[in-house]
Enzyme design. Structure first.
Site, mmCIF file in Angstrom:
data_model
loop_
_atom_site.group_PDB
_atom_site.id
_atom_site.type_symbol
_atom_site.label_atom_id
_atom_site.label_comp_id
_atom_site.label_asym_id
_atom_site.label_seq_id
_atom_site.Cartn_x
_atom_site.Cartn_y
_atom_site.Cartn_z
ATOM 1 N N THR A 295 0.827 -1.207 0.000
ATOM 2 C CA THR A 295 0.000 0.000 0.000
ATOM 3 C C THR A 295 0.861 1.256 0.000
ATOM 4 O O THR A 295 0.467 2.284 -0.560
ATOM 5 C CB THR A 295 -0.914 -0.020 1.247
ATOM 6 O OG1 THR A 295 -1.801 -1.121 1.115
ATOM 7 C CG2 THR A 295 -1.723 1.246 1.398
ATOM 8 N N SER B 263 1.289 -7.386 -0.936
ATOM 9 C CA SER B 263 1.966 -8.427 -0.138
ATOM 10 C C SER B 263 1.069 -9.605 0.208
ATOM 11 O O SER B 263 1.556 -10.629 0.686
ATOM 12 C CB SER B 263 2.588 -7.832 1.124
ATOM 13 O OG SER B 263 1.646 -7.693 2.160
ATOM 14 N N THR C 190 1.477 -4.368 4.303
ATOM 15 C CA THR C 190 1.283 -4.712 5.720
ATOM 16 C C THR C 190 0.759 -6.145 5.914
ATOM 17 O O THR C 190 0.924 -6.720 6.980
ATOM 18 C CB THR C 190 0.275 -3.743 6.383
ATOM 19 O OG1 THR C 190 -0.965 -3.812 5.683
ATOM 20 C CG2 THR C 190 0.794 -2.322 6.393
ATOM 21 N N ASP C 191 0.101 -6.698 4.868
ATOM 22 C CA ASP C 191 -0.627 -7.963 5.072
ATOM 23 C C ASP C 191 0.254 -9.142 5.479
ATOM 24 O O ASP C 191 -0.127 -9.926 6.344
ATOM 25 C CB ASP C 191 -1.421 -8.317 3.815
ATOM 26 C CG ASP C 191 -2.646 -7.419 3.639
ATOM 27 O OD1 ASP C 191 -3.027 -6.750 4.622
ATOM 28 O OD2 ASP C 191 -3.216 -7.392 2.539
HETATM 29 N N1 ASP Z 1 -2.771 -5.474 0.698
HETATM 30 C C1 ASP Z 1 -1.738 -4.518 1.040
HETATM 31 C C2 ASP Z 1 -0.420 -5.249 1.039
HETATM 32 O O1 ASP Z 1 -0.181 -5.998 1.957
HETATM 33 C C3 ASP Z 1 -2.040 -3.947 2.365
HETATM 34 C C4 ASP Z 1 -1.037 -2.933 2.852
HETATM 35 O O2 ASP Z 1 0.070 -2.808 2.394
HETATM 36 O O3 ASP Z 1 -1.417 -2.227 3.815
HETATM 37 O O4 ASP Z 1 0.373 -5.095 0.153
#
Ligand code: ASP
Length: 320
Positions: free
Chosen positions: A20, A66, A99-100
């Site tokens: 993200t 991610s 973050t995932d």
């Molecule tokens: N779906 C995103 C990822 O993990 C979520 C994020 O980065 O906050 O790449």
């Protein structure tokens, strides 16, 4: 006349993997309807001042959401880390990441690198196009940790908090401060570019020096099965029956409480263990660890969450 000594070159390398933090939405009002992994890592650095005396180097290792993290990317990322950490003028690394699955990548890197320099993962909960993106501040804070005197090990910086790559867990779906370190608590904080440490940097993973041998290896298949009300042994039985080109070599049982299992799942898991599958129980609880009992017939993963226990078991099966 003697020349003045040249200032020592201190580089921090920023490795981009997507997420993200590199996401783009059609509208700046939109914090959830974006596509992750769109903005190049060099562009993310635009407008961010490096810590004093530090030269930044940007390298794009991957560009993914991610949730789709793969072993191939992990292997490439670890290899790039090894490469850059070996450069004498590189004082630390920053890795931009979604973050995932951030906690899985952090734990993987902790397990295979055990770096004597800082390797700092960072992220964002809002896309780069947001009205008030959190990525730039997180990135700047991560650089501060990467350049901090005496810092080492794999850490994660998010929302001004420094977490250990071992203890970190994503605990919120939306809040900017989306991570926690459970019982261990954070390593410290970054305040106006200054690192305030409240506990030790992460301990080095004991066997990490052997780990690089496995970075090109074929990863063993390890699946996670959850114990819950009304659970059965059906998934475990089906996994054992499936066999095929990639048979299951390991099972993580996401167990209730202090490592307890529904009796039907336990029966199937014991059968799997008897047939040579490596079985490990990891607690579903967000905090605490499994306290072993003398009559345990299935090993436990201590304080590791199911996803981290899976990384640990895969590395164990690879002989690391
Ligand atoms: N779906 C995103 C990822 O993990 C979520 C994020 O980065 O906050 O790449």
């Amino acid at each position: 006349m003697a020349n003045a000594p040249l200032p020592e070159l201190r580089r921090v390398v920023v490795l981009g993997t997507g997420g993200t933090i590199a996401g783009r939405a059609a509208s700046s009002e939109d914090n959830i309807g974006y596509t992750a992994g769109q903005v190049g890592v060099s562009d993310l650095l635009g407008g961010i001042e490096a810590p004093e005396g530090v030269t930044l180097v940007a390298e794009q290792v991957a560009q993914v959401d991610s949730k789709d993290m793969s072993f191939d990317i992990w292997q490439k990322l670890a290899q790039r880390c090894v490469h850059w950490l070996a450069q004498p003028d590189v004082v630390g690394l920053v890795i931009t990441h979604g973050t995932d699955t951030l906690e899985e990548t952090a734990f993987f890197l902790h397990s295979v690198l055990a770096p004597t320099k800082p390797v700092v993962l960072t992220c964002a909960m809002r896309p780069a196009t947001a009205l008030a993106p959190d990525g730039p501040q997180n990135l700047r804070d991560a650089m501060a940790v990467a350049a901090a005197d005496g810092a080492y090990g794999v850490t994660v910086v998010c929302a001004g908090t420094i977490h250990s790559g071992v203890d970190i867990q994503k605990v919120h779906t939306y809040r900017l401060d989306a991570f926690a370190s459970g019982d261990a608590g954070p390593i410290g904080y970054v305040e106006e570019g200054a690192v305030r440490r409240v506990r030790a940097w992460p301990e080095r993973a004991a066997k990490a020096s052997k780990a690089l041998e496995v970075l090109t290896a074929q990863w063993p298949r390890v699946e996670i099965v959850m114990s819950h009300a009304g659970a059965s042994g059906a998934i475990v039985d089906a996994l054992l029956l499936a066999g095929g080109a990639e048979p299951v070599r390991g099972l993580i049982l996401a167990a209730t409480g202090n490592g307890t299992l529904h009796h039907a799942l336990e029966t199937a898991a014991l059968k799997a263990q008897d047939e040579g599958v490596a079985v490990l129980r990891a607690t579903r609880c967000a905090n605490g660890r499994i306290l072993p009992r003398p009559d345990d017939r299935l090993r436990d993963a201590g304080a590791l969450t199911p996803v981290k226990a899976r990384v640990a078991l895969m590395l164990e099966l690879l002989g690391v």
